[in-house]
Design a protein around this motif. Structure first.
Motif, PDB file in Angstrom:
ATOM      1  N   ARG A  72      69.486  17.607  10.399  1.00  0.00           N
ATOM      2  CA  ARG A  72      68.971  18.092  11.690  1.00  0.00           C
ATOM      3  C   ARG A  72      68.264  17.003  12.485  1.00  0.00           C
ATOM      4  NH1 ARG A  72      63.260  20.936  11.883  1.00  0.00           N
ATOM      5  NH2 ARG A  72      62.162  19.316  10.776  1.00  0.00           N
ATOM      6  N   GLU A  73      67.862  15.928  11.839  1.00  0.00           N
ATOM      7  CA  GLU A  73      67.081  14.863  12.496  1.00  0.00           C
ATOM      8  C   GLU A  73      67.686  14.362  13.803  1.00  0.00           C
ATOM      9  OE1 GLU A  73      65.422  10.633  11.085  1.00  0.00           O
ATOM     10  OE2 GLU A  73      65.063  12.310   9.705  1.00  0.00           O
ATOM     11  N   PRO A  74      68.993  14.099  13.859  1.00  0.00           N
ATOM     12  CA  PRO A  74      69.556  13.605  15.122  1.00  0.00           C
ATOM     13  C   PRO A  74      69.459  14.600  16.284  1.00  0.00           C
ATOM     14  CG  PRO A  74      71.121  13.323  13.316  1.00  0.00           C
ATOM     15  CD  PRO A  74      69.984  14.128  12.801  1.00  0.00           C
ATOM     16  N   PHE A  75      69.228  15.862  15.983  1.00  0.00           N
ATOM     17  CA  PHE A  75      69.211  16.894  17.017  1.00  0.00           C
ATOM     18  C   PHE A  75      67.815  17.220  17.516  1.00  0.00           C
ATOM     19  CE2 PHE A  75      72.898  17.501  14.278  1.00  0.00           C
ATOM     20  CZ  PHE A  75      73.919  17.406  15.203  1.00  0.00           C
ATOM     21  N   LEU A  76      66.796  16.664  16.883  1.00  0.00           N
ATOM     22  CA  LEU A  76      65.431  16.925  17.314  1.00  0.00           C
ATOM     23  C   LEU A  76      65.129  16.147  18.592  1.00  0.00           C
ATOM     24  CD1 LEU A  76      63.559  16.792  13.896  1.00  0.00           C
ATOM     25  CD2 LEU A  76      64.268  18.805  15.165  1.00  0.00           C
ATOM     26  N   LEU A  77      64.612  16.816  19.567  1.00  0.00           N
ATOM     27  CA  LEU A  77      64.316  16.168  20.845  1.00  0.00           C
ATOM     28  C   LEU A  77      62.906  15.623  20.905  1.00  0.00           C
ATOM     29  CD1 LEU A  77      66.033  18.738  23.242  1.00  0.00           C
ATOM     30  CD2 LEU A  77      66.928  16.563  22.415  1.00  0.00           C
ATOM     31  N   TYR A  78      61.988  16.218  20.163  1.00  0.00           N
ATOM     32  CA  TYR A  78      60.589  15.821  20.242  1.00  0.00           C
ATOM     33  C   TYR A  78      60.052  15.473  18.890  1.00  0.00           C
ATOM     34  CZ  TYR A  78      61.110  18.102  24.724  1.00  0.00           C
ATOM     35  OH  TYR A  78      61.533  18.464  25.982  1.00  0.00           O
ATOM     36  N   LEU A 122      56.624  29.955 -11.906  1.00  0.00           N
ATOM     37  CA  LEU A 122      56.409  29.662 -10.489  1.00  0.00           C
ATOM     38  C   LEU A 122      56.964  28.293 -10.128  1.00  0.00           C
ATOM     39  CD1 LEU A 122      55.244  30.258  -7.712  1.00  0.00           C
ATOM     40  CD2 LEU A 122      53.020  29.465  -8.547  1.00  0.00           C
ATOM     41  N   SER A 123      56.768  27.301 -10.976  1.00  0.00           N
ATOM     42  CA  SER A 123      57.267  25.954 -10.660  1.00  0.00           C
ATOM     43  C   SER A 123      58.796  25.931 -10.632  1.00  0.00           C
ATOM     44  CB  SER A 123      56.730  24.923 -11.648  1.00  0.00           C
ATOM     45  OG  SER A 123      57.125  25.223 -12.966  1.00  0.00           O
ATOM     46  N   GLU A 124      59.452  26.683 -11.514  1.00  0.00           N
ATOM     47  CA  GLU A 124      60.914  26.733 -11.502  1.00  0.00           C
ATOM     48  C   GLU A 124      61.431  27.430 -10.237  1.00  0.00           C
ATOM     49  OE1 GLU A 124      62.393  27.068 -16.055  1.00  0.00           O
ATOM     50  OE2 GLU A 124      60.962  28.624 -15.414  1.00  0.00           O
ATOM     51  N   VAL A 125      60.788  28.518  -9.856  1.00  0.00           N
ATOM     52  CA  VAL A 125      61.183  29.241  -8.645  1.00  0.00           C
ATOM     53  C   VAL A 125      60.985  28.355  -7.418  1.00  0.00           C
ATOM     54  CG1 VAL A 125      60.589  31.201  -7.157  1.00  0.00           C
ATOM     55  CG2 VAL A 125      60.792  31.535  -9.630  1.00  0.00           C
ATOM     56  N   THR A 126      59.851  27.661  -7.356  1.00  0.00           N
ATOM     57  CA  THR A 126      59.555  26.778  -6.228  1.00  0.00           C
ATOM     58  C   THR A 126      60.583  25.659  -6.138  1.00  0.00           C
ATOM     59  OG1 THR A 126      57.207  27.282  -6.397  1.00  0.00           O
ATOM     60  CG2 THR A 126      57.800  25.283  -5.206  1.00  0.00           C
ATOM     61  N   GLU A 127      60.919  25.061  -7.262  1.00  0.00           N
ATOM     62  CA  GLU A 127      61.901  23.972  -7.283  1.00  0.00           C
ATOM     63  C   GLU A 127      63.253  24.457  -6.773  1.00  0.00           C
ATOM     64  OE1 GLU A 127      63.461  20.359  -7.380  1.00  0.00           O
ATOM     65  OE2 GLU A 127      61.356  20.773  -7.771  1.00  0.00           O
ATOM     66  N   LEU A 128      63.681  25.623  -7.211  1.00  0.00           N
ATOM     67  CA  LEU A 128      64.945  26.185  -6.726  1.00  0.00           C
ATOM     68  C   LEU A 128      64.918  26.405  -5.218  1.00  0.00           C
ATOM     69  CD1 LEU A 128      66.048  28.871  -9.328  1.00  0.00           C
ATOM     70  CD2 LEU A 128      67.380  26.918  -8.520  1.00  0.00           C
ATOM     71  N   SER A 129      63.781  26.846  -4.712  1.00  0.00           N
ATOM     72  CA  SER A 129      63.681  27.122  -3.271  1.00  0.00           C
ATOM     73  C   SER A 129      63.755  25.850  -2.438  1.00  0.00           C
ATOM     74  CB  SER A 129      62.384  27.874  -2.952  1.00  0.00           C
ATOM     75  OG  SER A 129      61.268  27.015  -2.992  1.00  0.00           O
ATOM     76  N   ARG A 130      63.415  24.726  -3.026  1.00  0.00           N
ATOM     77  CA  ARG A 130      63.391  23.457  -2.284  1.00  0.00           C
ATOM     78  C   ARG A 130      64.734  22.735  -2.285  1.00  0.00           C
ATOM     79  NH1 ARG A 130      57.506  21.655  -4.453  1.00  0.00           N
ATOM     80  NH2 ARG A 130      56.327  22.899  -2.963  1.00  0.00           N
ATOM     81  N   GLN A 131      65.639  23.169  -3.154  1.00  0.00           N
ATOM     82  CA  GLN A 131      66.942  22.518  -3.208  1.00  0.00           C
ATOM     83  C   GLN A 131      67.639  22.649  -1.863  1.00  0.00           C
ATOM     84  OE1 GLN A 131      69.091  24.139  -6.548  1.00  0.00           O
ATOM     85  NE2 GLN A 131      67.788  23.110  -8.028  1.00  0.00           N
ATOM     86  N   GLY A 132      68.116  21.573  -1.358  1.00  0.00           N
ATOM     87  CA  GLY A 132      68.826  21.582  -0.085  1.00  0.00           C
ATOM     88  C   GLY A 132      67.949  21.354   1.129  1.00  0.00           C
ATOM     89  N   VAL A 133      66.640  21.455   0.987  1.00  0.00           N
ATOM     90  CA  VAL A 133      65.753  21.297   2.136  1.00  0.00           C
ATOM     91  C   VAL A 133      65.786  19.871   2.662  1.00  0.00           C
ATOM     92  CG1 VAL A 133      63.351  21.391   2.916  1.00  0.00           C
ATOM     93  CG2 VAL A 133      64.267  23.221   1.483  1.00  0.00           C
ATOM     94  N   GLU A 134      65.767  18.887   1.769  1.00  0.00           N
ATOM     95  CA  GLU A 134      65.802  17.489   2.213  1.00  0.00           C
ATOM     96  C   GLU A 134      67.115  17.165   2.912  1.00  0.00           C
ATOM     97  OE1 GLU A 134      64.699  14.499  -0.637  1.00  0.00           O
ATOM     98  OE2 GLU A 134      63.118  15.797  -1.455  1.00  0.00           O
ATOM     99  N   ASP A 135      68.219  17.651   2.379  1.00  0.00           N
ATOM    100  CA  ASP A 135      69.520  17.421   3.021  1.00  0.00           C
ATOM    101  C   ASP A 135      69.551  18.034   4.414  1.00  0.00           C
ATOM    102  OD1 ASP A 135      70.458  16.090   0.797  1.00  0.00           O
ATOM    103  OD2 ASP A 135      71.445  17.861  -0.044  1.00  0.00           O
ATOM    104  N   PHE A 136      69.023  19.247   4.533  1.00  0.00           N
ATOM    105  CA  PHE A 136      68.981  19.899   5.839  1.00  0.00           C
ATOM    106  C   PHE A 136      68.128  19.094   6.820  1.00  0.00           C
ATOM    107  CE2 PHE A 136      66.646  22.671   8.759  1.00  0.00           C
ATOM    108  CZ  PHE A 136      67.702  23.138   9.520  1.00  0.00           C
ATOM    109  N   ALA A 137      66.978  18.620   6.357  1.00  0.00           N
ATOM    110  CA  ALA A 137      66.082  17.846   7.231  1.00  0.00           C
ATOM    111  C   ALA A 137      66.780  16.592   7.751  1.00  0.00           C
ATOM    112  CB  ALA A 137      64.806  17.484   6.488  1.00  0.00           C
ATOM    113  N   LYS A 138      67.557  15.927   6.909  1.00  0.00           N
ATOM    114  CA  LYS A 138      68.292  14.737   7.331  1.00  0.00           C
ATOM    115  C   LYS A 138      69.398  15.082   8.334  1.00  0.00           C
ATOM    116  CE  LYS A 138      67.415  12.134   3.133  1.00  0.00           C
ATOM    117  NZ  LYS A 138      67.963  11.652   1.863  1.00  0.00           N
TER     118      LYS A 138
END
Length: 120
Positions: free
Chosen positions: A114-120, A96-112
């Motif tokens: 998208r940040e300039p496009f958030l209005l609220y 489960l921890s390996e699957v979870t880690e794989l699922s999180r790859q790229g999430v931080e990059d995406f969050a960064k």
């Protein structure tokens, strides 16, 4: 083909917050198992603030693969996941921890990104 007690125990072994797993028997009134006695788990949310649905879903997938590798049909799994690496990790019997880690790859990059496009 599901042993409800075994599946509930396997899911409980992950110690997921905010949820308990209760073995159940039921007879569907529709679907391809209509009229057949089936076994599964009831997922009871006991603390909504702590409950992590994605973790529960991954735990369920990992547990089904571990306990019933031949019976569990995974042909549509990637339609639910949308991530071939996570799908393959589940099929390969990763933890489960390996699957979870794989699922999180790229999430931080995406969050960064998208940040300039958030209005609220």
């Amino acid at each position: 083909w599901i042993n409800a007690r075994e599946l509930a125990a396997e899911l409980a072994s992950h110690n997921l917050p905010g949820v308990i797993f209760v073995p159940v028997e039921f007879t569907p009134s529709s679907s391809k198992y209509e009229g057949e006695l089936c076994h599964g788990v009831n997922i009871a949310i006991i603390d909504r603030a702590e409950f992590e649905p994605l973790q529960v879903g991954f735990a369920l997938a990992c547990s089904l693969r571990k306990l019933n590798p031949e019976q569990w049909e995974t042909k549509s799994l990637n339609r639910l996941l949308g991530n071939r690496q996570v799908e393959q990790a589940i099929k390969d019997g990763k933890s489960l921890s390996e699957v979870t880690e794989l699922s999180r790859q790229g999430v931080e990059d995406f969050a960064k990104r998208r940040e300039p496009f958030l209005l609220y």
